[in-house]
Design a protein around this motif. Structure first.
Motif, PDB file in Angstrom:
ATOM      1  N   ASP A   6      38.278  14.961  12.208  1.00 52.76           N
ATOM      2  CA  ASP A   6      39.345  14.563  11.301  1.00 52.76           C
ATOM      3  C   ASP A   6      38.777  14.297   9.914  1.00 52.76           C
ATOM      4  OD1 ASP A   6      37.997  12.133  11.598  1.00 52.76           O
ATOM      5  OD2 ASP A   6      39.827  10.941  11.649  1.00 52.76           O
ATOM      6  N   LEU A   7      39.671  13.923   8.996  1.00 50.26           N
ATOM      7  CA  LEU A   7      39.302  13.479   7.654  1.00 50.26           C
ATOM      8  C   LEU A   7      39.548  11.979   7.582  1.00 50.26           C
ATOM      9  CD1 LEU A   7      38.610  13.964   4.585  1.00 50.26           C
ATOM     10  CD2 LEU A   7      41.083  14.195   4.251  1.00 50.26           C
ATOM     11  N   MET A   8      38.468  11.217   7.455  1.00 51.18           N
ATOM     12  CA  MET A   8      38.578   9.776   7.277  1.00 51.18           C
ATOM     13  C   MET A   8      38.390   9.465   5.795  1.00 51.18           C
ATOM     14  SD  MET A   8      36.783   6.732   6.772  1.00 51.18           S
ATOM     15  CE  MET A   8      35.096   6.862   7.342  1.00 51.18           C
ATOM     16  N   ILE A   9      39.226   8.580   5.253  1.00 51.09           N
ATOM     17  CA  ILE A   9      39.109   8.191   3.845  1.00 51.09           C
ATOM     18  C   ILE A   9      38.861   6.692   3.770  1.00 51.09           C
ATOM     19  CG2 ILE A   9      40.247   8.108   1.591  1.00 51.09           C
ATOM     20  CD1 ILE A   9      41.834  10.545   2.324  1.00 51.09           C
ATOM     21  N   SER A  10      37.914   6.310   2.919  1.00 56.56           N
ATOM     22  CA  SER A  10      37.651   4.888   2.717  1.00 56.56           C
ATOM     23  C   SER A  10      37.794   4.535   1.248  1.00 56.56           C
ATOM     24  CB  SER A  10      36.243   4.518   3.207  1.00 56.56           C
ATOM     25  OG  SER A  10      35.249   5.082   2.373  1.00 56.56           O
ATOM     26  N   PHE A  11      38.358   3.363   1.008  1.00 57.36           N
ATOM     27  CA  PHE A  11      38.435   2.775  -0.326  1.00 57.36           C
ATOM     28  C   PHE A  11      37.608   1.500  -0.286  1.00 57.36           C
ATOM     29  CE2 PHE A  11      40.381  -0.459  -3.070  1.00 57.36           C
ATOM     30  CZ  PHE A  11      40.232   0.152  -4.309  1.00 57.36           C
ATOM     31  N   SER A  12      36.681   1.370  -1.194  1.00 59.38           N
ATOM     32  CA  SER A  12      35.804   0.204  -1.175  1.00 59.38           C
ATOM     33  C   SER A  12      35.622  -0.365  -2.571  1.00 59.38           C
ATOM     34  CB  SER A  12      34.443   0.556  -0.558  1.00 59.38           C
ATOM     35  OG  SER A  12      33.863   1.664  -1.225  1.00 59.38           O
ATOM     36  N   VAL A  13      35.574  -1.686  -2.635  1.00 58.11           N
ATOM     37  CA  VAL A  13      35.342  -2.377  -3.898  1.00 58.11           C
ATOM     38  C   VAL A  13      33.846  -2.675  -4.007  1.00 58.11           C
ATOM     39  CG1 VAL A  13      37.658  -3.361  -3.906  1.00 58.11           C
ATOM     40  CG2 VAL A  13      35.791  -4.624  -2.832  1.00 58.11           C
ATOM     41  N   PRO A  14      33.361  -3.128  -5.172  1.00 56.72           N
ATOM     42  CA  PRO A  14      31.927  -3.414  -5.313  1.00 56.72           C
ATOM     43  C   PRO A  14      31.411  -4.315  -4.189  1.00 56.72           C
ATOM     44  CG  PRO A  14      32.956  -3.472  -7.465  1.00 56.72           C
ATOM     45  CD  PRO A  14      34.066  -3.294  -6.462  1.00 56.72           C
ATOM     46  N   GLY A  15      30.281  -3.893  -3.616  1.00 56.99           N
ATOM     47  CA  GLY A  15      29.711  -4.622  -2.494  1.00 56.99           C
ATOM     48  C   GLY A  15      30.293  -4.237  -1.160  1.00 56.99           C
ATOM     49  N   GLY A  16      31.295  -3.346  -1.170  1.00 58.81           N
ATOM     50  CA  GLY A  16      31.942  -2.962   0.068  1.00 58.81           C
ATOM     51  C   GLY A  16      31.144  -1.945   0.859  1.00 58.81           C
ATOM     52  N   GLY A  17      31.339  -1.957   2.164  1.00 61.30           N
ATOM     53  CA  GLY A  17      30.689  -1.019   3.081  1.00 61.30           C
ATOM     54  C   GLY A  17      30.957  -1.468   4.498  1.00 61.30           C
ATOM     55  N   VAL A  18      30.522  -0.683   5.461  1.00 58.09           N
ATOM     56  CA  VAL A  18      30.722  -1.065   6.862  1.00 58.09           C
ATOM     57  C   VAL A  18      29.410  -1.454   7.530  1.00 58.09           C
ATOM     58  CG1 VAL A  18      32.787   0.354   7.091  1.00 58.09           C
ATOM     59  CG2 VAL A  18      30.559   1.318   7.711  1.00 58.09           C
ATOM     60  N   GLY A  19      28.315  -1.466   6.745  1.00 61.89           N
ATOM     61  CA  GLY A  19      27.026  -1.858   7.287  1.00 61.89           C
ATOM     62  C   GLY A  19      26.230  -0.691   7.828  1.00 61.89           C
ATOM     63  N   PRO A  20      24.931  -0.909   8.077  1.00 62.22           N
ATOM     64  CA  PRO A  20      24.065   0.163   8.591  1.00 62.22           C
ATOM     65  C   PRO A  20      24.440   0.513  10.025  1.00 62.22           C
ATOM     66  CG  PRO A  20      22.894  -1.933   8.554  1.00 62.22           C
ATOM     67  CD  PRO A  20      24.207  -2.182   7.893  1.00 62.22           C
ATOM     68  N   HIS A  21      24.639   1.809  10.296  1.00 64.89           N
ATOM     69  CA  HIS A  21      25.083   2.210  11.628  1.00 64.89           C
ATOM     70  C   HIS A  21      24.671   3.644  11.906  1.00 64.89           C
ATOM     71  CE1 HIS A  21      28.237   3.628   8.912  1.00 64.89           C
ATOM     72  NE2 HIS A  21      28.587   4.513   9.843  1.00 64.89           N
ATOM     73  N   ILE A  22      24.911   4.075  13.142  1.00 63.12           N
ATOM     74  CA  ILE A  22      24.607   5.431  13.598  1.00 63.12           C
ATOM     75  C   ILE A  22      25.887   6.037  14.159  1.00 63.12           C
ATOM     76  CG2 ILE A  22      23.334   6.831  15.271  1.00 63.12           C
ATOM     77  CD1 ILE A  22      21.081   4.770  15.154  1.00 63.12           C
ATOM     78  N   ASP A  23      26.184   7.264  13.758  1.00 60.62           N
ATOM     79  CA  ASP A  23      27.324   8.007  14.308  1.00 60.62           C
ATOM     80  C   ASP A  23      26.804   9.133  15.204  1.00 60.62           C
ATOM     81  OD1 ASP A  23      29.362   6.584  12.938  1.00 60.62           O
ATOM     82  OD2 ASP A  23      28.908   7.696  11.110  1.00 60.62           O
ATOM     83  N   GLN A  24      27.614   9.505  16.175  1.00 62.93           N
ATOM     84  CA  GLN A  24      27.247  10.601  17.070  1.00 62.93           C
ATOM     85  C   GLN A  24      28.070  11.848  16.763  1.00 62.93           C
ATOM     86  OE1 GLN A  24      24.568  10.618  18.837  1.00 62.93           O
ATOM     87  NE2 GLN A  24      24.160   8.477  18.324  1.00 62.93           N
ATOM     88  N   TYR A  25      28.285  12.105  15.484  1.00 62.57           N
ATOM     89  CA  TYR A  25      28.966  13.325  15.065  1.00 62.57           C
ATOM     90  C   TYR A  25      28.440  13.740  13.701  1.00 62.57           C
ATOM     91  CZ  TYR A  25      31.915   9.765  12.811  1.00 62.57           C
ATOM     92  OH  TYR A  25      32.368   8.688  12.100  1.00 62.57           O
ATOM     93  N   ASP A  26      28.678  14.992  13.349  1.00 62.46           N
ATOM     94  CA  ASP A  26      28.284  15.503  12.037  1.00 62.46           C
ATOM     95  C   ASP A  26      29.331  15.076  11.016  1.00 62.46           C
ATOM     96  OD1 ASP A  26      26.044  17.783  12.623  1.00 62.46           O
ATOM     97  OD2 ASP A  26      27.535  17.733  14.225  1.00 62.46           O
ATOM     98  N   VAL A  27      28.883  14.640   9.852  1.00 62.09           N
ATOM     99  CA  VAL A  27      29.839  14.199   8.840  1.00 62.09           C
ATOM    100  C   VAL A  27      29.411  14.668   7.454  1.00 62.09           C
ATOM    101  CG1 VAL A  27      28.708  11.946   8.532  1.00 62.09           C
ATOM    102  CG2 VAL A  27      31.129  12.213   7.961  1.00 62.09           C
ATOM    103  N   PHE A  28      30.402  15.136   6.714  1.00 62.03           N
ATOM    104  CA  PHE A  28      30.229  15.471   5.306  1.00 62.03           C
ATOM    105  C   PHE A  28      30.969  14.399   4.510  1.00 62.03           C
ATOM    106  CE2 PHE A  28      29.898  19.415   7.635  1.00 62.03           C
ATOM    107  CZ  PHE A  28      28.918  20.141   6.977  1.00 62.03           C
ATOM    108  N   ILE A  29      30.239  13.557   3.800  1.00 59.93           N
ATOM    109  CA  ILE A  29      30.836  12.464   3.034  1.00 59.93           C
ATOM    110  C   ILE A  29      30.968  12.911   1.579  1.00 59.93           C
ATOM    111  CG2 ILE A  29      30.634  10.068   2.295  1.00 59.93           C
ATOM    112  CD1 ILE A  29      28.886   9.593   4.795  1.00 59.93           C
ATOM    113  N   ILE A  30      32.198  13.070   1.144  1.00 58.44           N
ATOM    114  CA  ILE A  30      32.484  13.528  -0.221  1.00 58.44           C
ATOM    115  C   ILE A  30      32.715  12.309  -1.098  1.00 58.44           C
ATOM    116  CG2 ILE A  30      34.061  14.886  -1.650  1.00 58.44           C
ATOM    117  CD1 ILE A  30      34.868  16.343   1.028  1.00 58.44           C
ATOM    118  N   GLN A  31      32.008  12.245  -2.211  1.00 55.23           N
ATOM    119  CA  GLN A  31      32.217  11.152  -3.146  1.00 55.23           C
ATOM    120  C   GLN A  31      33.377  11.466  -4.068  1.00 55.23           C
ATOM    121  OE1 GLN A  31      30.530   8.089  -3.390  1.00 55.23           O
ATOM    122  NE2 GLN A  31      32.254   7.653  -4.754  1.00 55.23           N
ATOM    123  N   GLY A  32      34.356  10.552  -4.101  1.00 55.79           N
ATOM    124  CA  GLY A  32      35.449  10.661  -5.044  1.00 55.79           C
ATOM    125  C   GLY A  32      35.213   9.739  -6.223  1.00 55.79           C
ATOM    126  N   MET A  33      36.245   9.049  -6.653  1.00 56.67           N
ATOM    127  CA  MET A  33      36.119   8.133  -7.783  1.00 56.67           C
ATOM    128  C   MET A  33      35.080   7.059  -7.497  1.00 56.67           C
ATOM    129  SD  MET A  33      39.513   5.717  -7.336  1.00 56.67           S
ATOM    130  CE  MET A  33      38.774   4.208  -7.968  1.00 56.67           C
TER     131      MET A  33
END
Length: 374
Positions: free
Chosen positions: A110-137
């Motif tokens: 799927d396409l997952m979208i995240s919006f984050s403010v300064p200091g935002g993130g989900v923390g260090p982690h490992i995924d078991q899938y291939d991901v292309f993370i596109i930087q927007g604004m």
């Protein structure tokens, strides 16, 4: 808008795919965000959309799942809003998936979208899938470590983090940059400047999921009813031991069930076209008549496939949204699998077949295809 990826795909697949992470600088030149933060927040308020909020303050991680009623008390730092399968619900964002169709549709998650403010993130982690993370604004710094055994832990019941790692990639992404991460590589994104990120994920099933799903299919189809037999049984001195040849026969019984090509294809077609997230299906109202479909297509109108709908050919069989499709025109059905936008050029002589037009009309009236409006 139509997005054009500046990626040398043969080189990428040879050097990086499932092998090592890489930053693809300016892979989407002149990138324009297809969604606004307010639109993403609106989707996260909908019950049909899988979403979550992750925050980090005073050393404490918090996470909660949507739908959300409001976002009034979040503050200006340290949080991220994430929504899954946005390509199912937001047509402009779904355009981001099209350039990746050089890869197999059945591997797309799927396409997952995240919006984050300064200091935002989900923390260090490992995924078991291939991901292309596109930087927007905005701007985010990404750290990616090597694929090594690392301890994982839960700083919150809804989060799984990984212990500190040494980065092999450590850099800021600008709009239009893409970070590719294969399965198993630890990573962590930290927002400098309020940002949108778009993650196009590709997932492969694990063996447990495959066996579980096939077992369900076998029960449904009443397969494997034959019992173990041993007409060559002989007396044995040790009645409490299962012999190796008996284990081999049992294993062969199980493998023989999977080795039936017809059943295997039928099961896999259903399994692989079952969506992992809700679809935005709306039946045509009022329903189309067959002649309306033919007239519109012959006049040059184009059909678009419902975003997120899984339409696949497996061998000589066709599947749509977890159901088998027995078609009267395999060539036209193949075109519906191959193209997400389809018109008279792709359907060809099938438009002169009343039987196929009846099939197509049924699919359109179910909401699986609809006429494309530019």
């Amino acid at each position: 808008m139509a997005y054009q990826l500046d990626i040398n795909w043969p080189e990428f697949l040879e050097k990086y795919w499932q092998k090592q992470p890489v930053v693809l600088k300016n892979a989407l030149p002149g990138f324009i965000d297809p969604i606004t933060p307010d639109e993403l927040a609106g989707l996260a308020m909908e019950a049909e959309v899988d979403s979550r909020l992750v925050s980090h303050a005073n050393g404490q991680w918090q996470a909660s799942n949507g739908p959300f009623a409001h976002f009034d008390d979040l503050g200006e730092t340290g949080w991220s809003l994430l929504a899954q399968a946005v390509n199912h619900w937001h047509a402009p964002s779904a355009e981001l998936v099209r350039p990746f169709r050089v890869l197999p549709d059945w591997r797309l998650d799927d396409l997952m979208i995240s919006f984050s403010v300064p200091g935002g993130g989900v923390g260090p982690h490992i995924d078991q899938y291939d991901v292309f993370i596109i930087q927007g604004m905005g701007s985010r710094r990404w750290r990616v470590g090597d694929k090594l055994p690392l301890k994982q832990f839960c700083p919150h019941p809804a989060l799984l983090h990984v212990e500190p790692f040494t980065p092999i990639i450590d850099e800021d992404l600008a709009p239009g940059d893409i970070l590719y991460i294969p399965p198993g590589f630890p990573h962590d994104g930290f927002t400098h400047q309020t940002a949108l990120n778009y993650s196009v994920g590709f997932r492969g099933p694990n063996g447990r999921d495959l066996i579980s799903s096939f077992a369900d299919y076998a029960l449904e189809q009443d397969l494997g009813g034959e019992h173990y037999s041993d007409p060559d049984l002989t007396c044995r001195e040790h009645a409490g031991r299962v012999e190796d040849y008996e284990l081999d026969r049992l294993r062969t019984m199980m493998i023989d069930m999977i080795n039936q090509p017809g059943d295997f294809k039928q099961w896999f077609g259903r399994f692989v076209t079952t969506p992992r997230h809700e679809l935005d299906i709306a039946a045509a109202q009022p329903p189309y008549q067959q002649n309306e479909i033919v007239d519109a297509l012959m006049d040059g109108e184009v059909l678009t496939r419902l975003s997120g709908l899984r339409v696949l050919r497996v061998g000589d069989s066709f599947f749509i949204n977890s159901d088998g499709w027995k078609t009267v025109d395999p060539d036209a059905a193949d075109a519906l699998c191959r193209y997400t936008l389809i018109g008279k050029q792709q359907l060809g002589k099938a438009l002169h077949s009343p039987a196929f037009v009846a099939e197509l009309t049924g699919l359109i009236n179910q909401g699986y295809w609809f006429f494309y409006e530019q």
